[in-house]
Design a protein around this motif. Structure first.
Motif, PDB file in Angstrom:
ATOM      1  N   ALA A  12      11.044  19.084  21.421  1.00 15.73           N
ATOM      2  CA  ALA A  12       9.763  19.707  21.797  1.00 15.73           C
ATOM      3  C   ALA A  12       8.619  19.154  20.950  1.00 15.73           C
ATOM      4  O   ALA A  12       7.527  18.921  21.475  1.00 15.73           O
ATOM      5  N   VAL A  13       8.881  18.928  19.643  1.00 14.60           N
ATOM      6  CA  VAL A  13       7.822  18.376  18.781  1.00 14.60           C
ATOM      7  C   VAL A  13       7.452  16.963  19.229  1.00 14.60           C
ATOM      8  O   VAL A  13       6.267  16.624  19.355  1.00 14.60           O
ATOM      9  N   ILE A  14       8.484  16.140  19.519  1.00 13.17           N
ATOM     10  CA  ILE A  14       8.200  14.749  19.911  1.00 13.17           C
ATOM     11  C   ILE A  14       7.426  14.715  21.241  1.00 13.17           C
ATOM     12  O   ILE A  14       6.369  14.079  21.343  1.00 13.17           O
ATOM     13  N   VAL A  15       7.952  15.429  22.252  1.00 12.08           N
ATOM     14  CA  VAL A  15       7.300  15.394  23.575  1.00 12.08           C
ATOM     15  C   VAL A  15       5.914  16.051  23.507  1.00 12.08           C
ATOM     16  O   VAL A  15       4.949  15.551  24.083  1.00 12.08           O
ATOM     17  N   GLY A  16       5.818  17.173  22.770  1.00 10.55           N
ATOM     18  CA  GLY A  16       4.534  17.872  22.641  1.00 10.55           C
ATOM     19  C   GLY A  16       3.480  17.011  21.974  1.00 10.55           C
ATOM     20  O   GLY A  16       2.328  16.961  22.416  1.00 10.55           O
ATOM     21  N   THR A  17       3.887  16.297  20.913  1.00  8.90           N
ATOM     22  CA  THR A  17       2.938  15.414  20.226  1.00  8.90           C
ATOM     23  C   THR A  17       2.502  14.284  21.151  1.00  8.90           C
ATOM     24  O   THR A  17       1.330  13.907  21.188  1.00  8.90           O
ATOM     25  N   LEU A  18       3.485  13.745  21.922  1.00  6.21           N
ATOM     26  CA  LEU A  18       3.140  12.666  22.859  1.00  6.21           C
ATOM     27  C   LEU A  18       2.130  13.137  23.904  1.00  6.21           C
ATOM     28  O   LEU A  18       1.156  12.450  24.192  1.00  6.21           O
ATOM     29  N   PHE A  19       2.371  14.358  24.444  1.00  7.77           N
ATOM     30  CA  PHE A  19       1.437  14.912  25.437  1.00  7.77           C
ATOM     31  C   PHE A  19       0.045  15.082  24.823  1.00  7.77           C
ATOM     32  O   PHE A  19      -0.964  14.766  25.458  1.00  7.77           O
ATOM     33  N   SER A  20       0.000  15.586  23.585  1.00  9.53           N
ATOM     34  CA  SER A  20      -1.305  15.786  22.933  1.00  9.53           C
ATOM     35  C   SER A  20      -2.015  14.444  22.752  1.00  9.53           C
ATOM     36  O   SER A  20      -3.229  14.337  22.978  1.00  9.53           O
ATOM     37  N   LEU A  21      -1.243  13.416  22.340  1.00  7.09           N
ATOM     38  CA  LEU A  21      -1.840  12.084  22.150  1.00  7.09           C
ATOM     39  C   LEU A  21      -2.355  11.524  23.475  1.00  7.09           C
ATOM     40  O   LEU A  21      -3.436  10.930  23.528  1.00  7.09           O
ATOM     41  N   VAL A  22      -1.567  11.736  24.547  1.00  6.44           N
ATOM     42  CA  VAL A  22      -1.995  11.256  25.864  1.00  6.44           C
ATOM     43  C   VAL A  22      -3.289  11.965  26.281  1.00  6.44           C
ATOM     44  O   VAL A  22      -4.186  11.348  26.868  1.00  6.44           O
ATOM     45  N   GLY A  23      -3.383  13.266  25.961  1.00  3.76           N
ATOM     46  CA  GLY A  23      -4.605  14.017  26.267  1.00  3.76           C
ATOM     47  C   GLY A  23      -5.821  13.395  25.596  1.00  3.76           C
ATOM     48  O   GLY A  23      -6.874  13.218  26.222  1.00  3.76           O
ATOM     49  N   ILE A  24      -5.665  13.018  24.323  1.00  2.00           N
ATOM     50  CA  ILE A  24      -6.783  12.403  23.588  1.00  2.00           C
ATOM     51  C   ILE A  24      -7.105  11.016  24.157  1.00  2.00           C
ATOM     52  O   ILE A  24      -8.269  10.661  24.357  1.00  2.00           O
ATOM     53  N   LEU A  25      -6.038  10.263  24.449  1.00  2.00           N
ATOM     54  CA  LEU A  25      -6.226   8.915  25.004  1.00  2.00           C
ATOM     55  C   LEU A  25      -6.962   9.002  26.350  1.00  2.00           C
ATOM     56  O   LEU A  25      -7.853   8.194  26.637  1.00  2.00           O
ATOM     57  N   GLY A  26      -6.588  10.010  27.148  1.00  2.00           N
ATOM     58  CA  GLY A  26      -7.230  10.209  28.452  1.00  2.00           C
ATOM     59  C   GLY A  26      -8.711  10.485  28.313  1.00  2.00           C
ATOM     60  O   GLY A  26      -9.516  10.072  29.147  1.00  2.00           O
ATOM     61  N   TYR A  27      -9.069  11.165  27.247  1.00  2.00           N
ATOM     62  CA  TYR A  27     -10.490  11.458  27.009  1.00  2.00           C
ATOM     63  C   TYR A  27     -11.297  10.161  26.902  1.00  2.00           C
ATOM     64  O   TYR A  27     -12.425  10.083  27.353  1.00  2.00           O
ATOM     65  N   PHE A  28     -10.702   9.150  26.281  1.00  2.00           N
ATOM     66  CA  PHE A  28     -11.424   7.876  26.103  1.00  2.00           C
ATOM     67  C   PHE A  28     -11.298   6.968  27.328  1.00  2.00           C
ATOM     68  O   PHE A  28     -12.207   6.217  27.638  1.00  2.00           O
ATOM     69  N   ARG A  29     -10.138   7.027  28.011  1.00  2.00           N
ATOM     70  CA  ARG A  29      -9.906   6.064  29.088  1.00  2.00           C
ATOM     71  C   ARG A  29     -10.496   6.488  30.432  1.00  2.00           C
ATOM     72  O   ARG A  29     -10.839   5.636  31.245  1.00  2.00           O
ATOM     73  N   LEU A  30     -10.545   7.796  30.707  1.00  2.00           N
ATOM     74  CA  LEU A  30     -10.996   8.239  32.037  1.00  2.00           C
ATOM     75  C   LEU A  30     -12.526   8.190  32.118  1.00  2.00           C
ATOM     76  O   LEU A  30     -13.218   8.312  31.106  1.00  2.00           O
ATOM     77  N   PRO A  31     -13.063   8.031  33.351  1.00  2.00           N
ATOM     78  CA  PRO A  31     -14.474   7.644  33.463  1.00  2.00           C
ATOM     79  C   PRO A  31     -15.526   8.751  33.360  1.00  2.00           C
ATOM     80  O   PRO A  31     -16.656   8.473  32.991  1.00  2.00           O
ATOM     81  N   ASP A  32     -15.223  10.003  33.727  1.00  2.00           N
ATOM     82  CA  ASP A  32     -16.282  11.029  33.705  1.00  2.00           C
ATOM     83  C   ASP A  32     -15.739  12.379  33.220  1.00  2.00           C
ATOM     84  O   ASP A  32     -14.537  12.515  32.955  1.00  2.00           O
ATOM     85  N   VAL A  33     -16.628  13.361  33.134  1.00  2.00           N
ATOM     86  CA  VAL A  33     -16.235  14.652  32.560  1.00  2.00           C
ATOM     87  C   VAL A  33     -15.146  15.335  33.393  1.00  2.00           C
ATOM     88  O   VAL A  33     -14.226  15.961  32.848  1.00  2.00           O
ATOM     89  N   TYR A  34     -15.192  15.174  34.727  1.00  2.00           N
ATOM     90  CA  TYR A  34     -14.233  15.863  35.602  1.00  2.00           C
ATOM     91  C   TYR A  34     -12.821  15.285  35.425  1.00  2.00           C
ATOM     92  O   TYR A  34     -11.852  16.030  35.349  1.00  2.00           O
ATOM     93  N   THR A  35     -12.741  13.966  35.380  1.00  2.00           N
ATOM     94  CA  THR A  35     -11.414  13.350  35.214  1.00  2.00           C
ATOM     95  C   THR A  35     -10.905  13.567  33.786  1.00  2.00           C
ATOM     96  O   THR A  35      -9.711  13.766  33.576  1.00  2.00           O
ATOM     97  N   ARG A  36     -11.809  13.588  32.818  1.00  2.00           N
ATOM     98  CA  ARG A  36     -11.389  13.816  31.428  1.00  2.00           C
ATOM     99  C   ARG A  36     -10.812  15.211  31.246  1.00  2.00           C
ATOM    100  O   ARG A  36      -9.920  15.430  30.428  1.00  2.00           O
ATOM    101  N   LEU A  37     -11.337  16.166  32.027  1.00  2.00           N
ATOM    102  CA  LEU A  37     -10.823  17.539  31.923  1.00  2.00           C
ATOM    103  C   LEU A  37      -9.352  17.620  32.336  1.00  2.00           C
ATOM    104  O   LEU A  37      -8.620  18.474  31.853  1.00  2.00           O
ATOM    105  N   HIS A  38      -8.926  16.726  33.252  1.00  2.00           N
ATOM    106  CA  HIS A  38      -7.513  16.722  33.642  1.00  2.00           C
ATOM    107  C   HIS A  38      -6.648  16.356  32.439  1.00  2.00           C
ATOM    108  O   HIS A  38      -5.548  16.868  32.277  1.00  2.00           O
ATOM    109  N   ALA A  39      -7.159  15.440  31.633  1.00  2.00           N
ATOM    110  CA  ALA A  39      -6.374  14.985  30.479  1.00  2.00           C
ATOM    111  C   ALA A  39      -6.439  15.983  29.330  1.00  2.00           C
ATOM    112  O   ALA A  39      -5.409  16.455  28.852  1.00  2.00           O
TER     113      ALA A  39
END
Lengths: 120, 159
Positions: A12-39
């Motif tokens: 759970a720690v490994i997968v949870g940390t990965l999900f959190s990191l993906v969320g942060i990465l999505g904030y930088f990679r996705l193009p606008d506020v609406y798509t960033r909210l998904h991440a």
């Protein structure tokens, strides 16, 4: 603590940390506020939920308390995402993408007009 | 009195699970807090039809199962989009909720929004949910079908 609980906590720690990191990465990679909210708003919440599962498994936090915290997170997270997206739309923050069924709806209702959307 | 009692018990259980202290004084305190919250919420006088309860419970379990599968599938899809920089086609589509009650529409909107890749931005008076999707073309065809099933299940749960 049994080895099974320890194993669950580690996964759970490994997968949870990965999900959190993906969320942060999505904030930088996705193009606008609406798509960033998904991440950030939802994938990020999975991360927190999984870290809570790990906490329940290895610390004295009771299962009941953990389950209630997870349930509250799963209820409050989407509501926050919706509120931010709705507010962003109404103040006219630009949206990537061509299809927008809501534009017509808001502009057909008197008194509920959002600002004219500017395509980025 | 019955609607208050029906609400009081889950509220009291909620308090007890949250505090995790099963001493008598805390149990009494939980009852006082639950009573106060129940009084603030003013539950409706709707009667329970006990004959429909097993069917409603089965529908609720099925609904949660579908929601969890949706969460896992869509979560993985969004992770793939972010990690591998896959192209996206975002947009807002209109999906009729198909629910008669406001509660049904609200729960449908929650189920859609909790799923990564889909997010309800607005709901109109007719219950149409304007949903932002990362992949408009894929989502448009599958979401209406999914919503019909969700509306049927919610109807069975809250009959």
């Amino acid at each position: 603590m049994t080895p099974i609980l320890q194993f669950i906590a580690i996964i759970a720690v490994i997968v949870g940390t990965l999900f959190s990191l993906v969320g942060i990465l999505g904030y930088f990679r996705l193009p606008d506020v609406y798509t960033r909210l998904h991440a950030t708003g939802k994938v990020g919440i999975f991360g927190v939920v999984l870290l809570l599962v790990a906490t329940v498994a290895v610390t004295p936090l009771s299962i009941g308390k953990g389950l209630i915290l997870i349930a509250l997170l799963l209820v409050a997270g989407p509501v926050a995402s919706h509120a931010i997206a709705s507010a962003a739309y109404r103040i006219g923050i630009p949206m990537t993408g061509k299809r927008d069924d809501l534009q017509q709806e808001l502009h057909s209702e008197p008194g509920r007009k959002g600002k004219q959307r500017i395509k980025p | 009195m019955m609607p208050y009692t029906r609400l009081l018990i889950p509220l009291w259980l909620f308090y007890m699970l949250l505090t995790n202290n099963w001493q008598l004084s805390n149990m009494v305190m939980g009852m006082v807090v639950a009573g106060w919250v129940a009084w603030l919420l003013r539950p409706s006088e709707r009667k329970i039809v006990w004959r429909t309860v097993p069917g409603a419970l089965a529908a609720a379990v099925y609904y949660l199962g579908i929601l969890l599968v949706d969460l896992a599938q869509s979560g993985w899809q969004v992770v793939r989009i972010i990690l591998f920089n896959q192209p996206i086609n975002p947009g807002i589509i209109a999906i009729p909720s198909g629910c008669d009650s406001e509660l049904g529409t609200a729960l449908s909107a929650h189920a859609i929004t909790v799923t990564p890749g889909e997010m309800v931005v607005e709901i109109n008076e007719a219950g149409v949910m304007y949903t932002h999707c990362l992949e408009v073309d894929k989502a448009a065809e599958h979401m209406e079908r999914a919503q019909k099933m969700r509306a049927e299940l919610l109807q069975r749960i809250f009959i």
